[in-house]
Design a protein around this motif. Sequence first.
Motif, mmCIF file in Angstrom:
data_model
loop_
_atom_site.group_PDB
_atom_site.id
_atom_site.type_symbol
_atom_site.label_atom_id
_atom_site.label_comp_id
_atom_site.label_asym_id
_atom_site.label_seq_id
_atom_site.Cartn_x
_atom_site.Cartn_y
_atom_site.Cartn_z
ATOM 1 N N THR A 193 0.749 -1.149 -0.065
ATOM 2 C CA THR A 193 -0.001 -0.053 0.074
ATOM 3 C C THR A 193 0.811 1.377 0.219
ATOM 4 N N THR A 194 2.087 1.209 0.130
ATOM 5 C CA THR A 194 3.272 2.182 0.134
ATOM 6 C C THR A 194 3.261 2.702 -1.482
ATOM 7 N N ASP A 195 2.218 3.350 -1.740
ATOM 8 C CA ASP A 195 2.355 3.740 -3.266
ATOM 9 C C ASP A 195 2.876 5.211 -3.385
ATOM 10 N N ARG A 196 2.684 5.886 -4.542
ATOM 11 C CA ARG A 196 3.059 7.085 -4.917
ATOM 12 C C ARG A 196 2.435 8.163 -4.140
ATOM 13 N N GLN A 197 1.203 8.056 -3.945
ATOM 14 C CA GLN A 197 0.398 9.048 -3.406
ATOM 15 C C GLN A 197 0.763 8.934 -1.698
ATOM 16 N N CYS A 198 1.183 7.706 -1.253
ATOM 17 C CA CYS A 198 1.251 7.538 0.306
ATOM 18 C C CYS A 198 2.657 8.261 0.581
ATOM 19 N N LEU A 199 3.609 7.999 -0.537
ATOM 20 C CA LEU A 199 5.209 8.669 -0.214
ATOM 21 C C LEU A 199 5.048 10.074 -0.269
ATOM 22 N N LEU A 200 4.288 10.522 -1.329
ATOM 23 C CA LEU A 200 3.943 12.275 -1.664
ATOM 24 C C LEU A 200 3.344 12.732 -0.176
ATOM 25 N N VAL A 201 2.265 12.205 0.184
ATOM 26 C CA VAL A 201 1.771 12.674 1.421
ATOM 27 C C VAL A 201 2.782 12.691 2.680
ATOM 28 N N ALA A 202 3.729 11.495 2.744
ATOM 29 C CA ALA A 202 4.691 11.522 3.699
ATOM 30 C C ALA A 202 5.752 12.763 3.542
ATOM 31 N N ALA A 203 6.059 12.959 2.148
ATOM 32 C CA ALA A 203 6.916 13.929 1.786
ATOM 33 C C ALA A 203 6.401 15.061 2.471
ATOM 34 N N LYS A 204 5.368 15.399 2.178
ATOM 35 C CA LYS A 204 4.681 16.645 2.328
ATOM 36 C C LYS A 204 4.486 16.853 4.271
ATOM 37 N N LEU A 205 4.257 15.868 4.780
ATOM 38 C CA LEU A 205 4.218 15.912 6.401
ATOM 39 C C LEU A 205 5.667 16.118 6.801
ATOM 40 N N LEU A 206 6.783 15.663 6.121
ATOM 41 C CA LEU A 206 7.792 16.014 6.432
ATOM 42 C C LEU A 206 8.366 17.362 6.203
ATOM 43 N N SER A 207 7.923 17.775 5.104
ATOM 44 C CA SER A 207 8.088 19.367 5.141
ATOM 45 C C SER A 207 7.340 20.152 6.013
ATOM 46 N N LEU A 208 6.358 19.518 6.517
ATOM 47 C CA LEU A 208 5.733 20.411 7.780
ATOM 48 C C LEU A 208 6.185 20.170 9.020
ATOM 49 N N GLY A 209 7.267 19.534 8.886
ATOM 50 C CA GLY A 209 7.813 19.296 10.271
ATOM 51 C C GLY A 209 7.747 17.845 11.093
ATOM 52 N N ALA A 210 7.230 16.975 10.242
ATOM 53 C CA ALA A 210 6.942 15.537 11.086
ATOM 54 C C ALA A 210 8.333 15.088 11.274
ATOM 55 N N LYS A 211 8.316 14.390 12.422
ATOM 56 C CA LYS A 211 9.465 13.651 12.818
ATOM 57 C C LYS A 211 9.762 12.207 12.879
ATOM 58 N N LEU A 212 10.291 11.819 11.401
ATOM 59 C CA LEU A 212 9.997 10.271 11.079
ATOM 60 C C LEU A 212 11.009 9.732 11.803
ATOM 61 N N LYS A 213 12.435 10.145 12.367
ATOM 62 C CA LYS A 213 13.314 9.358 13.139
ATOM 63 C C LYS A 213 12.706 9.010 14.416
ATOM 64 N N LEU A 214 11.952 10.001 14.964
ATOM 65 C CA LEU A 214 11.401 9.764 16.318
ATOM 66 C C LEU A 214 10.271 8.691 16.119
ATOM 67 N N ILE A 215 9.615 8.620 15.094
ATOM 68 C CA ILE A 215 8.610 7.506 14.883
ATOM 69 C C ILE A 215 9.354 6.349 14.798
ATOM 70 N N SER A 216 10.230 6.165 13.731
ATOM 71 C CA SER A 216 11.095 4.953 13.707
ATOM 72 C C SER A 216 11.598 4.263 14.762
ATOM 73 N N GLU A 217 12.202 5.138 15.662
ATOM 74 C CA GLU A 217 12.809 4.994 16.604
ATOM 75 C C GLU A 217 12.047 4.320 17.779
#
Length: 325
Positions: A178-202
Amino acid sequence: MHPTYQKTLSRVADFLSKNDDFLLIAHDHPDGDTIGSALALYLFLSKMAKKVFLVCASPVPEAFGFLSGRLSFQQDFLFGDYQSVVLVDNGDLKRTGFSDRLKKYRRQKKTIINIDHHPQNDIWKLANLNLVSHQVSSTAEIVYELLTRLNKSLIDPDIATALLVGLYTDTGGFQHPTTDRQCLLVAAKLLSLGAKLKLISENLSGRRSFAMLKLWGIALKNIKTNKELGIMTSVITQKNIIAAGAAEDDLAGVVNMMSATPEAGIAMLMYETSDGNIRGSLRTDSDKHDVSILASCLGGGGHKRASGFSIKGRLVVKDGGVEIE
Ligand SMILES: [Mn+2]
């Protein structure tokens, strides 16, 4: 995206901006998608100076302790206090944990909004607005679109992180198909809004307690495969959980690990809960199977690749096999 979906998106955005008082419900035995999506909506509507109450019938697992706003989750609510209800990622009515009260709300003609990506279910009839898409990885993707429609500038790093938790967990850390283009696009937008991916994966992928490793050891030792059926199963009893000093939540991830092996067309983990039920988690990595059919035969439900069920009883290990009593 489907035109009805776009229309509903506008109607829900409109409703949220014009009304002032909301009860938000995340499903019981919550996962990251329901927690992240409901929390993001809660933080966002609070910033819009709305009166919002956030509820989940079960406690939020400790692993989500890093999310700011997590303490806003309450386990119950007063029936009379709300004008409208938003159900987030609930899948079916039973999973809300508040079926009776929701049916009463319906009779009182209160507005019920359903935001979800699960297959059609008994909530659809109850809800006035069904903002549902089956094409998204997670409910968080839908909530992101909704918040963007309302006012993108209100999405701060805490809200973006909560939403990214939804995408991250429902895609198994961006690994499921389900990790498709749209999903990664939204994820990228969330990162530019300050989402902390490293905190999540840790917090959600990296961290394993000693008790968790002990319990996984038992679950892995108990694995059996049926080559003819292509099913890999494992079982965990309450005794196992207690002996490992672990909690039921610590089993999250075991069934994914099982289904990743080439021998498992379908992977199933069954475990006893402390309240006298047996919960089953089903996974498949193959397009050939639809585990939601198997789950619904056992009174449960879910998605094609990930689903679950819950039945009353306990597991009895006999002569190397397992029976349900
Ligand atoms: Mn979900």
